[in-house]
Motif scaffolding. Structure first.
Motif, PDB file in Angstrom:
ATOM      1  N   GLY A 176       0.810  -1.211   0.000  1.00 55.39           N
ATOM      2  CA  GLY A 176       0.000   0.000   0.000  1.00 55.39           C
ATOM      3  C   GLY A 176       0.847   1.266   0.000  1.00 55.39           C
ATOM      4  N   VAL A 177       1.961   1.233   0.729  1.00 54.24           N
ATOM      5  CA  VAL A 177       2.861   2.386   0.756  1.00 54.24           C
ATOM      6  C   VAL A 177       3.425   2.635  -0.645  1.00 54.24           C
ATOM      7  CG1 VAL A 177       5.086   3.221   1.602  1.00 54.24           C
ATOM      8  CG2 VAL A 177       3.451   2.216   3.192  1.00 54.24           C
ATOM      9  N   GLY A 178       3.790   1.548  -1.334  1.00 56.54           N
ATOM     10  CA  GLY A 178       4.272   1.697  -2.704  1.00 56.54           C
ATOM     11  C   GLY A 178       3.222   2.327  -3.601  1.00 56.54           C
ATOM     12  N   GLY A 179       1.968   1.885  -3.454  1.00 57.85           N
ATOM     13  CA  GLY A 179       0.877   2.470  -4.216  1.00 57.85           C
ATOM     14  C   GLY A 179       0.651   3.933  -3.868  1.00 57.85           C
ATOM     15  N   TYR A 180       0.772   4.258  -2.575  1.00 58.94           N
ATOM     16  CA  TYR A 180       0.611   5.646  -2.140  1.00 58.94           C
ATOM     17  C   TYR A 180       1.692   6.532  -2.757  1.00 58.94           C
ATOM     18  CZ  TYR A 180       0.820   9.784   0.816  1.00 58.94           C
ATOM     19  OH  TYR A 180       0.871  11.075   1.262  1.00 58.94           O
ATOM     20  N   PHE A 181       2.925   6.020  -2.816  1.00 59.47           N
ATOM     21  CA  PHE A 181       4.007   6.787  -3.416  1.00 59.47           C
ATOM     22  C   PHE A 181       3.698   7.118  -4.873  1.00 59.47           C
ATOM     23  CE2 PHE A 181       7.645   5.310  -0.414  1.00 59.47           C
ATOM     24  CZ  PHE A 181       7.205   6.236   0.531  1.00 59.47           C
ATOM     25  N   VAL A 182       3.125   6.154  -5.601  1.00 60.19           N
ATOM     26  CA  VAL A 182       2.764   6.410  -6.997  1.00 60.19           C
ATOM     27  C   VAL A 182       1.721   7.519  -7.070  1.00 60.19           C
ATOM     28  CG1 VAL A 182       1.663   5.432  -9.051  1.00 60.19           C
ATOM     29  CG2 VAL A 182       3.347   4.085  -7.784  1.00 60.19           C
ATOM     30  N   PHE A 183       0.690   7.417  -6.228  1.00 57.38           N
ATOM     31  CA  PHE A 183      -0.375   8.424  -6.240  1.00 57.38           C
ATOM     32  C   PHE A 183       0.144   9.792  -5.819  1.00 57.38           C
ATOM     33  CE2 PHE A 183      -3.616  10.747  -3.760  1.00 57.38           C
ATOM     34  CZ  PHE A 183      -4.515  11.014  -4.787  1.00 57.38           C
ATOM     35  N   ARG A 184       0.866   9.826  -4.698  1.00 59.16           N
ATOM     36  CA  ARG A 184       1.281  11.096  -4.106  1.00 59.16           C
ATOM     37  C   ARG A 184       2.383  11.786  -4.901  1.00 59.16           C
ATOM     38  NH1 ARG A 184       0.608  15.677  -2.371  1.00 59.16           N
ATOM     39  NH2 ARG A 184       1.849  16.482  -0.669  1.00 59.16           N
ATOM     40  N   HIS A 185       3.373  11.024  -5.361  1.00 56.71           N
ATOM     41  CA  HIS A 185       4.548  11.646  -5.972  1.00 56.71           C
ATOM     42  C   HIS A 185       4.612  11.522  -7.491  1.00 56.71           C
ATOM     43  CE1 HIS A 185       6.240  12.645  -2.107  1.00 56.71           C
ATOM     44  NE2 HIS A 185       6.074  11.403  -1.695  1.00 56.71           N
ATOM     45  N   VAL A 186       3.985  10.493  -8.064  1.00 51.93           N
ATOM     46  CA  VAL A 186       4.007  10.356  -9.519  1.00 51.93           C
ATOM     47  C   VAL A 186       2.804  11.064 -10.140  1.00 51.93           C
ATOM     48  CG1 VAL A 186       3.996   8.734 -11.451  1.00 51.93           C
ATOM     49  CG2 VAL A 186       5.271   8.177  -9.377  1.00 51.93           C
ATOM     50  N   ILE A 187       1.627  10.848  -9.563  1.00 56.58           N
ATOM     51  CA  ILE A 187       0.411  11.447 -10.119  1.00 56.58           C
ATOM     52  C   ILE A 187       0.230  12.888  -9.630  1.00 56.58           C
ATOM     53  CG2 ILE A 187      -2.104  11.282 -10.247  1.00 56.58           C
ATOM     54  CD1 ILE A 187      -1.785   8.244 -10.017  1.00 56.58           C
ATOM     55  N   GLN A 188       0.311  13.081  -8.306  1.00 59.62           N
ATOM     56  CA  GLN A 188       0.105  14.418  -7.748  1.00 59.62           C
ATOM     57  C   GLN A 188       1.369  15.274  -7.762  1.00 59.62           C
ATOM     58  OE1 GLN A 188      -1.614  13.917  -3.780  1.00 59.62           O
ATOM     59  NE2 GLN A 188      -3.666  14.144  -4.660  1.00 59.62           N
ATOM     60  N   ARG A 189       2.512  14.687  -8.042  1.00 66.15           N
ATOM     61  CA  ARG A 189       3.806  15.392  -8.057  1.00 66.15           C
ATOM     62  C   ARG A 189       4.095  16.061  -6.718  1.00 66.15           C
ATOM     63  NH1 ARG A 189       4.178  16.218 -13.767  1.00 66.15           N
ATOM     64  NH2 ARG A 189       3.301  14.279 -14.596  1.00 66.15           N
ATOM     65  N   GLY A 190       3.803  15.346  -5.627  1.00 69.80           N
ATOM     66  CA  GLY A 190       4.004  15.905  -4.304  1.00 69.80           C
ATOM     67  C   GLY A 190       5.456  16.218  -3.983  1.00 69.80           C
ATOM     68  N   GLY A 222      10.572   4.129  -9.581  1.00 68.84           N
ATOM     69  CA  GLY A 222      11.538   3.091  -9.206  1.00 68.84           C
ATOM     70  C   GLY A 222      11.451   2.745  -7.733  1.00 68.84           C
ATOM     71  N   ARG A 223      11.368   3.748  -6.869  1.00 67.77           N
ATOM     72  CA  ARG A 223      11.263   3.491  -5.432  1.00 67.77           C
ATOM     73  C   ARG A 223       9.978   2.740  -5.106  1.00 67.77           C
ATOM     74  NH1 ARG A 223      12.050   8.118  -1.363  1.00 67.77           N
ATOM     75  NH2 ARG A 223      12.415   6.296  -0.044  1.00 67.77           N
TER      76      ARG A 223
END
Length: 295
Positions: A176-190, A222-223
């Motif tokens: 779930g953390v990996g999925g959150y990273f995609v949403f937060r930093h890849v999609i939302q560019r956090g 990658g992360r």
């Protein structure tokens, strides 16, 4: 009233810091601490990325561990490696200070605020251990890093049946953390929130800023993939009730690289980690502590 008296009155009327957070925001040196720590983090991840790429090519010796802690042993093998480790130790401690400062600066009690606090606390703990490992390598010259924390914890938890469910839950959370990273930093560019003069859209930046955003997107992918792989192996260990199935950062990549398709996946992970390191290095002059006011 004399100029001296007026200056004294103005000084007395200046608002005093109301909290540690207010005091930190007023310090001119705080962003320099952040930037040096961010630069050191980037150097570590560049080495991790290169090691992961060599794992994908199946050309890395088994004692070259593709993880942040394993990168420390790799650095020690360079000419003047211990001196570089000493410099990185200082940088990583500055990064730990940055994480602690960031935690203190967060305001509000919403769920997202407590999630950020937890993230900063975990990062501070992890990089404190990396810094301690760096000191150990400098003092002893031992380049090996031993079993990963994930593997050691999995063996301890699986000593009883209840631990099986706990480990499975931990694996699901990790995925779930990996999925959150995609949403937060890849999609939302956090990840651009702590960068000055940088917009989350590639086209809205200058050439340098656009390259930073691209490197950040690729790096966070990658992360995230590596974290998902670790979570997968932790879940498999819980399902099979076999602690040997649990994999830390390094062994997850090596296990995945056992097939042609897996090697391609690990190669992409390595390029992502290398990109993340490049992102940290390229953006360190723009890095600042985010105000963390309630949105």
């Amino acid at each position: 009233m004399s100029e001296t008296d007026r200056g004294t009155d103005d000084h007395d009327d200046a608002p005093a810091p109301k909290s540690i957070a207010d005091f930190l925001r007023a310090q001119p040196w705080i962003d320099q601490v952040v930037r040096m720590g961010w630069l050191s983090r980037g150097i570590v991840y560049v080495i991790v990325g290169f090691t992961a790429i060599s794992v994908a090519a199946q050309s890395a010796p088994t004692d070259d561990e593709a993880s942040p802690s394993g990168a420390l042993g790799r650095i020690a093998s360079f000419p003047a490696g211990r001196l570089l480790l000493g410099v990185l130790f200082v940088g990583m401690m500055l990064y730990v200070i940055f994480q602690i400062f960031s935690l203190v600066l967060i305001r509000g009690n919403g769920l997202d605020r407590w999630w950020r606090r937890a993230g900063h606390a975990l990062a501070a703990a992890a990089y404190s251990m990396f810094a301690w490992s760096a000191v150990g390598v400098v003092v002893s010259g031992d380049e090996s890093s031993g079993s990963s924390l994930v593997e050691v914890a999995s063996r301890a938890v699986l000593q009883n049946t209840a631990g099986r469910w706990l480990l499975g839950a931990a694996g699901v959370v990790t995925v779930g953390v990996g999925g959150y990273f995609v949403f937060r930093h890849v999609i939302q560019r956090g990840f651009v929130e702590g960068l000055t003069d940088t917009d989350d859209s590639v086209g809205d930046n200058d050439t340098h800023g656009g390259a930073i955003v691209v490197a950040g997107i690729v790096g966070w992918i990658g992360r995230a993939v590596v974290i998902v792989l670790i979570g997968f192996f932790v879940i498999r260990a819980a399902v099979d009730f076999d602690p040997d199935d649990a994999r830390g950062f390094d062994r997850a990549l090596r296990q995945t690289a056992g097939s042609t398709l897996g090697s391609l996946l690990v190669l992409l992970c390595g390029l992502g980690l290398l990109s993340y390191g490049a992102f940290c290095i390229a953006s360190h002059r723009r890095r600042t502590i985010r105000d963390n006011e309630s949105d």
